[in-house]
Design an enzyme around this catalytic site. Sequence first.
Site, PDB file in Angstrom:
ATOM      1  N   HIS A 145     -19.481  -3.362   1.289  1.00 18.90           N
ATOM      2  CA  HIS A 145     -18.522  -4.246   1.150  1.00 18.90           C
ATOM      3  C   HIS A 145     -17.961  -4.737   2.383  1.00 18.90           C
ATOM      4  CE1 HIS A 145     -15.812  -6.648  -1.638  1.00 18.90           C
ATOM      5  NE2 HIS A 145     -14.689  -6.143  -0.661  1.00 18.90           N
ATOM      6  N   GLY A 204      -5.792  -8.498   1.388  1.00 19.33           N
ATOM      7  CA  GLY A 204      -4.912  -8.390   2.637  1.00 19.33           C
ATOM      8  C   GLY A 204      -5.329  -6.978   3.473  1.00 19.33           C
ATOM      9  N   PHE A 205      -5.163  -6.109   2.521  1.00 22.07           N
ATOM     10  CA  PHE A 205      -4.877  -4.686   3.064  1.00 22.07           C
ATOM     11  C   PHE A 205      -5.589  -3.770   2.301  1.00 22.07           C
ATOM     12  CE2 PHE A 205      -1.456  -7.161   4.120  1.00 22.07           C
ATOM     13  CZ  PHE A 205      -1.250  -7.029   5.739  1.00 22.07           C
ATOM     14  N   GLY A 206      -6.265  -2.613   2.723  1.00 20.59           N
ATOM     15  CA  GLY A 206      -6.933  -1.526   1.995  1.00 20.59           C
ATOM     16  C   GLY A 206      -5.523  -0.512   1.628  1.00 20.59           C
ATOM     17  N   GLY A 207      -5.860   0.269   0.742  1.00 25.44           N
ATOM     18  CA  GLY A 207      -4.698   1.295   0.285  1.00 25.44           C
ATOM     19  C   GLY A 207      -3.612   1.030  -0.363  1.00 25.44           C
ATOM     20  N   ASP A 256     -15.058  -6.979   4.261  1.00 29.34           N
ATOM     21  CA  ASP A 256     -13.694  -7.986   3.903  1.00 29.34           C
ATOM     22  C   ASP A 256     -13.612  -8.877   5.342  1.00 29.34           C
ATOM     23  OD1 ASP A 256     -12.724  -6.963   1.396  1.00 29.34           O
ATOM     24  OD2 ASP A 256     -12.592  -5.095   2.108  1.00 29.34           O
ATOM     25  N   GLY A 263     -12.302   1.356  -0.985  1.00 29.24           N
ATOM     26  CA  GLY A 263     -12.062   1.642   0.699  1.00 29.24           C
ATOM     27  C   GLY A 263     -11.667   2.775   0.947  1.00 29.24           C
ATOM     28  N   SER A 264     -10.205   2.969   0.988  1.00 28.13           N
ATOM     29  CA  SER A 264      -9.649   4.244   0.911  1.00 28.13           C
ATOM     30  C   SER A 264     -10.113   5.370   0.331  1.00 28.13           C
ATOM     31  CB  SER A 264      -8.147   4.035   1.202  1.00 28.13           C
ATOM     32  OG  SER A 264      -7.541   3.417   0.113  1.00 28.13           O
ATOM     33  N   MET A 318     -10.923 -11.525   6.982  1.00 27.29           N
ATOM     34  CA  MET A 318      -9.673 -12.021   6.743  1.00 27.29           C
ATOM     35  C   MET A 318      -9.466 -12.852   7.956  1.00 27.29           C
ATOM     36  SD  MET A 318      -7.797  -8.669   5.321  1.00 27.29           S
ATOM     37  CE  MET A 318      -8.597  -7.459   4.375  1.00 27.29           C
TER      38      MET A 318
HETATM   39  C1  DX5 Z   1      -8.393  -6.142   0.330  1.00 20.77           C
HETATM   40  C2  DX5 Z   1      -9.773  -5.755   0.155  1.00 20.77           C
HETATM   41  C3  DX5 Z   1     -10.428  -4.839  -0.297  1.00 20.77           C
HETATM   42  C4  DX5 Z   1      -9.900  -3.357   0.461  1.00 20.77           C
HETATM   43  C5  DX5 Z   1     -10.182  -2.179  -0.826  1.00 20.77           C
HETATM   44  O1  DX5 Z   1      -8.138  -7.116   0.474  1.00 20.77           O
HETATM   45  O2  DX5 Z   1     -10.753  -6.904  -0.620  1.00 20.77           O
HETATM   46  O3  DX5 Z   1     -11.730  -4.668  -0.133  1.00 20.77           O
HETATM   47  O4  DX5 Z   1     -10.491  -2.861   1.384  1.00 20.77           O
HETATM   48  O5  DX5 Z   1      -9.658  -1.226  -0.170  1.00 20.77           O
HETATM   49  P1  DX5 Z   1      -8.973   0.044  -1.284  1.00 20.77           P
HETATM   50  O6  DX5 Z   1      -9.922   0.400  -2.007  1.00 20.77           O
HETATM   51  O7  DX5 Z   1      -8.421   1.045  -0.220  1.00 20.77           O
HETATM   52  O8  DX5 Z   1      -7.725  -0.504  -2.018  1.00 20.77           O
HETATM   53 ZN    ZN Z   2     -12.586  -6.854  -0.514  1.00 18.98          ZN
END
Ligand code: DX5
Ligand code: ZN
Length: 214
Positions: free
Chosen positions: A33, A142-145, A35, A195-196, A37
């Site tokens: 996957h 926008g962000f992981g975690g 991402d 992700g995280s 941005m």
């Molecule tokens: C967020 C991304 C996700 C992100 C998921 O905008 O689309 O794909 O990387 O990360 P986690 O699993 O850490 O929420």
């Molecule tokens: Zn994503």
Amino acid sequence: MSVIISPSLLSANFLNLERDIETINKSKADWFHLDIMDGIFVPNISFGFPIIKSIKKIAKKPLDVHLMITNPDRYISEFKNSGADILTVHAETCNHLHRTIQNIKAHGMKAGVSINPHTPVNIVENILNDIDLILIMSVNPGFGGQKFIENTYNKIKKLKSINTNNNLIIEIDGGVDDTNAKKLIDSGANALVAGSYIFKSNDIAKTIDNLKNI
Ligand code: DX5
Ligand code: ZN
């Protein structure tokens, strides 16, 4: 069919990206996957074409590319040329979503539509048979975690109740881990992005295996 697992490279170690990609290659994960941005549709900037092309050279699984960018139509050919296999656009960024989907498919990629947490699933009702995948965001993009939004289960169930496409992939993205994966699958999800949860774990391959068999 077992659930598709798509590890989000946003949480990978960018100084050791090759190592992390090889780990995913050898794991039970199904896709990568990615991402993308632009700092406009979402308040963050990630990475672009040179990185995607480099990933493509060594990735042994399909690239599941999630565009969080305004006006994605401008870049469809370039994502194809960079190696995208599945290209997902946000419904909120497309005035002519049907046309965008046809354009993605005309380029030989699978077409996905993503929706933000506040966007109702029935925005895709009239194109359900044109798309391969819907990506339901379970956090604000926008962000992981970030923390998983519980209303996601209701959205999956609502989508299942209106869906007419038996081959539709229902993918969930954001805050996915072992506390919600089973309930997501039971609600009707058949693909999970993480992700995280995957990359911050001590054993990436084992964590993927656990999610796959949850
Ligand atoms: C967020 C991304 C996700 C992100 C998921 O905008 O689309 O794909 O990387 O990360 P986690 O699993 O850490 O929420
Ligand atoms: Zn994503």
